[in-house]
Design an enzyme around this catalytic site. Sequence first.
Site, short mmCIF file in Angstrom:
data_model
loop_
_atom_site.label_atom_id
_atom_site.label_comp_id
_atom_site.label_asym_id
_atom_site.label_seq_id
_atom_site.Cartn_x
_atom_site.Cartn_y
_atom_site.Cartn_z
N SER A 92 -10.25 8.23 4.33
CA SER A 92 -9.26 8.86 5.48
C SER A 92 -8.16 9.60 4.59
CB SER A 92 -8.74 7.49 5.88
OG SER A 92 -7.82 6.71 5.29
N GLU A 218 -2.60 -7.29 5.11
CA GLU A 218 -3.45 -6.37 6.34
C GLU A 218 -2.53 -6.17 7.50
OE1 GLU A 218 -8.27 -6.90 6.29
OE2 GLU A 218 -7.12 -8.82 6.91
#
Length: 335
Positions: A92, A218
């Site tokens: 990404s 996360e």
Amino acid sequence: MLTLKTSDKEELLDNLTITFKDIEQAQERMRGFAHHTPVLTSTTANTMTGAELFFKCENLQRVGAFKFRGAYNAIAQFSPAQLKGGVVAFSSGNHAQATALAAKMLKIKAVIIMPQDAPQIKVTATKNYGAEVVFYNRYTDDREAIGRKLAEERGLTLVSPYDDPHVMAGQGTVAKELFDEVGKLDVLLVPVGGGGLLSGCALAAKIMNPKCLVVGVEPLSGNDGQQSFRTGKIVRIDTPDTIADGAQTQQVGELPFQVIQKYVDDMVTVTDAELIEAMKFLASRMKLIVEPTGCLGTAAVFANKVKSSGKKVGIILSGGNIDLMRFASLTQGEA
């Protein structure tokens, strides 16, 4: 400098994909190529949390993220035939830039597979390092399949952003440097996407202090790693909707998961709103521009997701690659 007894190392070594020796060798291999990033502290942050916090600034690493370590360590070990063929990677953004720069430094060609909606700052940087960029749709296409196809068709070697032992060992040097500088930590907070950083750092941390609590962090909407950790098997999710683009993975890698299962103590999550508050603090009080993914550990300790009071806590700021207009819109409350 923290010195380990041989017995301390041997007690924890096993037959996992990587060992502490791999991390030590990676550190030597990248000496003079990767930056030895600074460790910063904040009296204000310590007062807020009741802890002694140490921020490892990988946002100041080459390409603006820890990813350079793993990419360089992997490509530097290519065979002559692999160097001649070149490298392909999917990312990404941060692993994209890292692979492109490492390839440029080692004078080989690089093809990088990036999502169509990747931050423009990361796309531009990747191209400026001389890499060819191939775009894909992160919501409908299989980037790994695209990578394998390009590798086969063009004779390239695929370097995963996390599911590669050389990459994992390279990322582990982040924690080793941190421990070398500040000594034994009680807690280490590490951002989690595919698990390469967490696996390498968890191994290094447990070897350097077996009592250190290693916690992966996360985004709440992308807690595949937490689910995997708790169930004992890899859980795959849809691409999560979160501002932490570096953690928009659908699952952790198989090789990192083996290490995570053995050495990680817990996995926690934070919301996008908590990430934004961490971004604001780091920018306003510590003068650091850190991308949302890089703020995961900071957000976790500020939001009391981990017991830190009275403890010596290491926090990895994993990257700082964010468009300034995007940074401004997030921190000013405009999505």
